[in-house]
Design an enzyme around this catalytic site. Structure first.
Site, mmCIF file in Angstrom:
data_model
loop_
_atom_site.group_PDB
_atom_site.id
_atom_site.type_symbol
_atom_site.label_atom_id
_atom_site.label_comp_id
_atom_site.label_asym_id
_atom_site.label_seq_id
_atom_site.Cartn_x
_atom_site.Cartn_y
_atom_site.Cartn_z
ATOM 1 N N THR A 62 15.275 2.284 -15.544
ATOM 2 C CA THR A 62 15.616 2.918 -14.272
ATOM 3 C C THR A 62 16.742 2.133 -13.601
ATOM 4 O OG1 THR A 62 13.925 1.677 -13.059
ATOM 5 C CG2 THR A 62 13.287 3.800 -14.000
ATOM 6 N N ASP A 64 3.555 -0.979 -8.836
ATOM 7 C CA ASP A 64 2.864 0.270 -8.504
ATOM 8 C C ASP A 64 3.815 1.337 -7.985
ATOM 9 O OD1 ASP A 64 0.239 -0.751 -9.109
ATOM 10 O OD2 ASP A 64 0.373 -1.920 -7.258
ATOM 11 N N GLY A 119 4.001 -5.878 -7.409
ATOM 12 C CA GLY A 119 2.718 -5.313 -7.014
ATOM 13 C C GLY A 119 2.101 -4.574 -8.182
ATOM 14 N N ASP A 166 3.603 -5.556 3.068
ATOM 15 C CA ASP A 166 4.416 -4.902 2.029
ATOM 16 C C ASP A 166 5.890 -4.884 2.424
ATOM 17 O OD1 ASP A 166 2.843 -4.279 -0.137
ATOM 18 O OD2 ASP A 166 2.151 -2.379 0.682
ATOM 19 N N ASP A 200 1.102 3.410 -2.071
ATOM 20 C CA ASP A 200 1.284 2.792 -3.395
ATOM 21 C C ASP A 200 2.357 1.705 -3.350
ATOM 22 O OD1 ASP A 200 -0.531 4.705 -4.156
ATOM 23 O OD2 ASP A 200 0.913 5.974 -5.191
#
Length: 383
Positions: free
Chosen positions: A54, A81, A113, A178, A340
């Protein structure tokens, strides 16, 4: 497409897998680890693969939207994740989403993560491990080819956005960690520990209205047409502009430190957040911590969570409820949501769990036990 003689709940031998890998995830070593650790095991187990890297955010989402899925027996995601979140939402955006979401998925931890991989490792009966040990365990799960059906969470926001979660939704403390730990991504998963202590030093309170449908009251369903959308029917939800149904529970407190909806056992590789175990089909864990908790107690809770012992502290501010649906309406736009591990704007949101909705490579072909016959059965064969 899976051969007709392939046993239910198993990938075929030989097996063809499309691997989506984020080379910049975590410490930036995912590609090197794939070549040195994952590839030899796959080749020995007769798992052929095509590796796709990616290049930007949402690239994996675009790739799975356009991919001819019939060429592959499974999709493997090597990153954190967030990349699995992209893949699942990409599958659900396809015109053939009902069949696309049945394509088996595999989580290979390669990001900062890796909670989903840690949960699957736990379901397989392995002890809690991190880093390369976790990667090897998850690769061996793929080599063993066993599949399990997993729950899916659909989310609907006040702005009309519809998305899906395979792991969690958080608001408050966890979501802020996060966001604020992104600058420490090069540290790997230790970024969350660093972010946690920075956030503890400046604890925030978040105001909003939380409501949920507990498992014991889930028999009363709303007509599916009441919330029109593409995707699985949301039989427990009404439009956000309407009050929640009377059989829902509305939390009287409106000041929170955090709210967390969790589909699996782990919040990170070293955060055993749901020690009560794997969710049943059509059930998710709702945790919330009310305002008033001390910093010292929060430190104790997060340290105990590493071993799954935080519920043993009997903290009066920490609440856990098994639920099938929820609604969260922030009073203002302070803070963010994390879905997520991916950030989402702060606005009213509601969601419900869809039982046994997708297949994942796991350590057991057994599905979670069901509560009743209302759950969606897993497909007869993964495709």
């Amino acid at each position: 497409m899976q051969p007709a003689d392939c046993p239910r709940g198993l990938l075929p031998r030989p097996c063809r897998v499309l691997v989506l890998l984020n080379p910049r995830g975590g410490k930036g070593k995912a590609l090197k680890l794939f070549q040195s650790r994952v590839r030899p095991l796959l080749e020995e187990a007769e798992v052929s693969f095509k590796l796709m890297l990616t290049e930007r955010q949402n690239h994996a989402r675009e790739l799975v939207c356009a991919e001819e899925l019939g060429h592959w027996d499974a999709l493997a995601v090597m990153s954190g994740d967030g990349l699995m979140h992209e893949v699942v939402n990409g599958l659900m955006e396809r015109p053939d989403w009902e069949s696309a979401i049945q394509k088996p998925l595999c989580s290979l931890p390669g990001g900062s993560g890796n909670a989903l991989a840690a949960s699957l490792n736990y379901y397989a009966g392995h002890e809690q491990v991190t880093n390369e040990d976790l990667l090897i365990n998850c690769t061996l799960l793929l080599c063993c080819r066993q599949l399990s059906p997993m729950n899916l969470l659909s989310l609907h926001t006040a702005s009309g956005r519809q998305l899906y979660s395979v792991l969690s939704l958080s608001w408050g403390f966890v979501a802020d960690v996060d966001l604020e730990s992104e600058k420490y991504r090069s540290l790997g998963e230790i970024r969350f520990t660093v972010g946690t202590f920075f956030r503890l030093a400046s604890l925030r309170i978040y105001q909003g209205q939380l409501a949920y449908l507990p498992v014991g009251k889930a028999a009363s369903k709303i007509p599916a047409s009441s919330l029109a959308q593409k995707g699985p029917a949301n039989t427990y939800l009404v439009p956000l502009e309407e009050p929640v149904p009377p059989h829902w529970t509305v939390v009287p407190e409106q000041d929170f430190v955090l709210v967390l909806v969790l589909l699996h056992t782990h919040l990170s590789t070293e955060m055993f957040a749901a020690p009560m175990g794997r969710c049943e089909a059509g059930v998710m864990h709702l945790f919330y911590i009310r305002a008033g908790v001390s910093r010292a107690m929060l430190v104790r809770l997060f340290l105990a969570m590493q071993k799954g012992k935080h519920m043993d502290l009997d903290c009066p501010y920490l609440v856990h409820v098994p639920v099938v649906a929820f609604r969260l309406e922030p009073r203002n736009q302070r803070g963010v949501f994390s879905v997520d591990g991916e950030l989402m704007v702060c606005e009213a949101v509601q969601g419900q769990v869809h039982p046994n909705y997708l297949w994942m490579v796991s350590g057991s072909s057994d599905s979670p036990s069901g509560r009743d016959s209302q759950r969606r059965p897993p497909p007869e064969e993964p495709i």
